[in-house]
Design a protein around this motif. Structure first.
Motif, PDB file in Angstrom:
ATOM      1  N   ARG A  35     -24.963   9.553  12.019  1.00 32.55           N
ATOM      2  CA  ARG A  35     -24.532  10.936  12.215  1.00 32.55           C
ATOM      3  C   ARG A  35     -23.671  11.069  13.467  1.00 32.55           C
ATOM      4  NH1 ARG A  35     -26.501  14.670   9.479  1.00 32.55           N
ATOM      5  NH2 ARG A  35     -28.316  14.562   8.173  1.00 32.55           N
ATOM      6  N   ASP A  36     -22.858  12.125  13.467  1.00 30.06           N
ATOM      7  CA  ASP A  36     -22.107  12.549  14.639  1.00 30.06           C
ATOM      8  C   ASP A  36     -21.117  11.490  15.134  1.00 30.06           C
ATOM      9  OD1 ASP A  36     -21.284  14.272  16.652  1.00 30.06           O
ATOM     10  OD2 ASP A  36     -22.869  13.642  18.030  1.00 30.06           O
ATOM     11  N   TYR A  37     -20.114  11.229  14.323  1.00 28.06           N
ATOM     12  CA  TYR A  37     -19.071  10.268  14.666  1.00 28.06           C
ATOM     13  C   TYR A  37     -17.742  10.981  14.885  1.00 28.06           C
ATOM     14  CZ  TYR A  37     -22.125   6.622  12.620  1.00 28.06           C
ATOM     15  OH  TYR A  37     -23.153   5.771  12.329  1.00 28.06           O
ATOM     16  N   VAL A  38     -16.827  10.276  15.530  1.00 25.35           N
ATOM     17  CA  VAL A  38     -15.441  10.698  15.598  1.00 25.35           C
ATOM     18  C   VAL A  38     -14.614   9.494  15.119  1.00 25.35           C
ATOM     19  CG1 VAL A  38     -15.056  10.102  18.045  1.00 25.35           C
ATOM     20  CG2 VAL A  38     -13.679  11.858  16.977  1.00 25.35           C
ATOM     21  N   VAL A  39     -13.693   9.768  14.188  1.00 22.77           N
ATOM     22  CA  VAL A  39     -12.835   8.729  13.614  1.00 22.77           C
ATOM     23  C   VAL A  39     -11.443   8.900  14.219  1.00 22.77           C
ATOM     24  CG1 VAL A  39     -11.823   7.796  11.496  1.00 22.77           C
ATOM     25  CG2 VAL A  39     -14.147   8.760  11.450  1.00 22.77           C
ATOM     26  N   ILE A  40     -10.956   7.843  14.861  1.00 22.90           N
ATOM     27  CA  ILE A  40      -9.632   7.864  15.477  1.00 22.90           C
ATOM     28  C   ILE A  40      -8.733   6.924  14.673  1.00 22.90           C
ATOM     29  CG2 ILE A  40      -8.279   7.416  17.566  1.00 22.90           C
ATOM     30  CD1 ILE A  40     -10.421   9.552  17.963  1.00 22.90           C
ATOM     31  N   ILE A  41      -7.585   7.426  14.247  1.00 22.50           N
ATOM     32  CA  ILE A  41      -6.606   6.607  13.538  1.00 22.50           C
ATOM     33  C   ILE A  41      -5.339   6.622  14.392  1.00 22.50           C
ATOM     34  CG2 ILE A  41      -5.286   6.290  11.424  1.00 22.50           C
ATOM     35  CD1 ILE A  41      -7.514   8.002  10.039  1.00 22.50           C
ATOM     36  N   GLU A  42      -5.007   5.460  14.937  1.00 20.42           N
ATOM     37  CA  GLU A  42      -3.823   5.353  15.792  1.00 20.42           C
ATOM     38  C   GLU A  42      -2.657   4.762  15.014  1.00 20.42           C
ATOM     39  OE1 GLU A  42      -5.292   4.673  20.276  1.00 20.42           O
ATOM     40  OE2 GLU A  42      -5.761   2.986  18.946  1.00 20.42           O
ATOM     41  N   ALA A  43      -1.477   5.331  15.196  1.00 26.09           N
ATOM     42  CA  ALA A  43      -0.239   4.794  14.629  1.00 26.09           C
ATOM     43  C   ALA A  43       0.356   3.853  15.676  1.00 26.09           C
ATOM     44  CB  ALA A  43       0.738   5.921  14.312  1.00 26.09           C
ATOM     45  N   LEU A  44       0.685   2.622  15.235  1.00 29.14           N
ATOM     46  CA  LEU A  44       1.174   1.610  16.154  1.00 29.14           C
ATOM     47  C   LEU A  44       2.591   1.194  15.774  1.00 29.14           C
ATOM     48  CD1 LEU A  44      -1.973  -0.718  16.093  1.00 29.14           C
ATOM     49  CD2 LEU A  44      -1.605   1.340  17.440  1.00 29.14           C
ATOM     50  N   GLY A  67       0.965   7.544  18.377  1.00 33.56           N
ATOM     51  CA  GLY A  67       0.227   8.788  18.227  1.00 33.56           C
ATOM     52  C   GLY A  67      -1.082   8.523  17.513  1.00 33.56           C
ATOM     53  N   SER A  68      -1.924   9.570  17.411  1.00 35.24           N
ATOM     54  CA  SER A  68      -3.218   9.358  16.753  1.00 35.24           C
ATOM     55  C   SER A  68      -3.735  10.624  16.096  1.00 35.24           C
ATOM     56  CB  SER A  68      -4.245   8.821  17.742  1.00 35.24           C
ATOM     57  OG  SER A  68      -4.563   9.790  18.712  1.00 35.24           O
ATOM     58  N   SER A  69      -4.730  10.402  15.253  1.00 39.83           N
ATOM     59  CA  SER A  69      -5.453  11.463  14.563  1.00 39.83           C
ATOM     60  C   SER A  69      -6.899  11.362  14.997  1.00 39.83           C
ATOM     61  CB  SER A  69      -5.339  11.245  13.053  1.00 39.83           C
ATOM     62  OG  SER A  69      -6.198  12.111  12.352  1.00 39.83           O
ATOM     63  N   CYS A  70      -7.512  12.477  15.314  1.00 42.85           N
ATOM     64  CA  CYS A  70      -8.909  12.508  15.748  1.00 42.85           C
ATOM     65  C   CYS A  70      -9.675  13.399  14.782  1.00 42.85           C
ATOM     66  CB  CYS A  70      -8.988  13.058  17.166  1.00 42.85           C
ATOM     67  SG  CYS A  70     -10.661  13.108  17.842  1.00 42.85           S
ATOM     68  N   ASN A  71     -10.778  12.885  14.240  1.00 40.92           N
ATOM     69  CA  ASN A  71     -11.502  13.575  13.178  1.00 40.92           C
ATOM     70  C   ASN A  71     -13.004  13.478  13.390  1.00 40.92           C
ATOM     71  OD1 ASN A  71      -9.006  13.671  11.228  1.00 40.92           O
ATOM     72  ND2 ASN A  71      -9.131  11.610  12.057  1.00 40.92           N
ATOM     73  N   TYR A  72     -13.671  14.614  13.395  1.00 40.74           N
ATOM     74  CA  TYR A  72     -15.126  14.623  13.512  1.00 40.74           C
ATOM     75  C   TYR A  72     -15.736  14.328  12.148  1.00 40.74           C
ATOM     76  CZ  TYR A  72     -14.285  16.702  18.039  1.00 40.74           C
ATOM     77  OH  TYR A  72     -13.859  16.916  19.318  1.00 40.74           O
ATOM     78  N   LEU A  73     -16.745  13.478  12.125  1.00 41.23           N
ATOM     79  CA  LEU A  73     -17.438  13.089  10.908  1.00 41.23           C
ATOM     80  C   LEU A  73     -18.917  13.356  11.122  1.00 41.23           C
ATOM     81  CD1 LEU A  73     -17.360  11.742   8.124  1.00 41.23           C
ATOM     82  CD2 LEU A  73     -17.456   9.535   9.290  1.00 41.23           C
ATOM     83  N   GLU A  74     -19.435  14.351  10.405  1.00 44.30           N
ATOM     84  CA  GLU A  74     -20.817  14.780  10.603  1.00 44.30           C
ATOM     85  C   GLU A  74     -21.820  13.683  10.274  1.00 44.30           C
ATOM     86  OE1 GLU A  74     -23.721  18.073   8.692  1.00 44.30           O
ATOM     87  OE2 GLU A  74     -21.720  18.754   9.266  1.00 44.30           O
ATOM     88  N   SER A  75     -21.664  13.032   9.105  1.00 45.97           N
ATOM     89  CA  SER A  75     -22.623  11.985   8.750  1.00 45.97           C
ATOM     90  C   SER A  75     -22.054  11.037   7.713  1.00 45.97           C
ATOM     91  CB  SER A  75     -23.917  12.603   8.225  1.00 45.97           C
ATOM     92  OG  SER A  75     -23.696  13.240   6.989  1.00 45.97           O
ATOM     93  N   VAL A  76     -22.625   9.838   7.692  1.00 48.55           N
ATOM     94  CA  VAL A  76     -22.331   8.828   6.683  1.00 48.55           C
ATOM     95  C   VAL A  76     -23.684   8.424   6.112  1.00 48.55           C
ATOM     96  CG1 VAL A  76     -21.436   6.506   6.247  1.00 48.55           C
ATOM     97  CG2 VAL A  76     -20.301   7.990   7.914  1.00 48.55           C
ATOM     98  N   SER A  77     -23.838   8.575   4.796  1.00 46.74           N
ATOM     99  CA  SER A  77     -25.124   8.237   4.176  1.00 46.74           C
ATOM    100  C   SER A  77     -25.013   6.918   3.424  1.00 46.74           C
ATOM    101  CB  SER A  77     -25.562   9.358   3.223  1.00 46.74           C
ATOM    102  OG  SER A  77     -24.809   9.307   2.038  1.00 46.74           O
TER     103      SER A  77
END
Length: 166
Positions: free
Chosen positions: A112-121, A131-141
């Motif tokens: 639970r309670d993750y942040v997913v960062i996707i960086e463009a290289l 640049g990057s994308s920042c995304n909150y991820l509540e849970s992974v089951s």
């Protein structure tokens, strides 16, 4: 069941002005739907995916301002697994946009309670942060996970090398 599970993430990435294409869903993989302005597309070499715990305690605006590896300790990032079995705290996927879309697969640990960062290289050596994308991820089951529609990549090109040590 394995302690890891695949997660579908869709990223509508706009690295400049404009809107991303409609997200594409293909099941239990990390999907990436990218629309990029031509001038930036020529520089784009890869995407790097990093997942951090304690997501809600982190500020996306800060995480997106420069290379993530300059802001967090490497051991803070979760160990991920790619579709080829490669494991690492940062997974890199070569940019292979076909008609503006690209799909990627990543296994993220159950939790639970993750942040997913996707960086463009950039495609330069060493790579540069585009640049990057920042995304909150509540849970992974361990069972079925709903797709995460990722935020657009914010263009904030920098001279830092975003590479995480293996």
């Amino acid at each position: 069941m394995s302690p890891r599970t695949s997660l579908l993430v869709l990223l509508g990435a706009t690295l400049a002005a404009g809107c991303g294409a409609e997200p594409v869903s293909s099941g239990a993989s990390l999907g990436l739907d990218v629309s990029i302005e031509r001038a930036v597309a020529d520089e784009l070499g890869a995407f790097q995916v990093v997942v951090l715990p304690e997501g809600r305690s982190r500020r996306c605006a800060e995480l997106q301002r420069t290379c993530l590896n300059q802001q967090v300790k490497q051991n803070e990032a979760l160990v991920l697994q790619g579709p080829d079995g490669e494991r690492g705290r940062a997974l890199r996927f070569e940019a292979g946009l076909s008609g503006g879309a690209q799909e990627l697969g990543v296994d993220i640990p159950v939790g639970r309670d993750y942040v997913v960062i996707i960086e463009a290289l950039s495609r330069s050596t060493p790579p540069r942060f585009l640049g990057s994308s920042c995304n909150y991820l509540e849970s992974v089951s361990a069972t079925r996970n709903e797709p995460l529609i990722a935020a657009p990549i914010t263009l904030t090109a920098g001279e830092c090398d975003p590479t995480f040590a293996p």
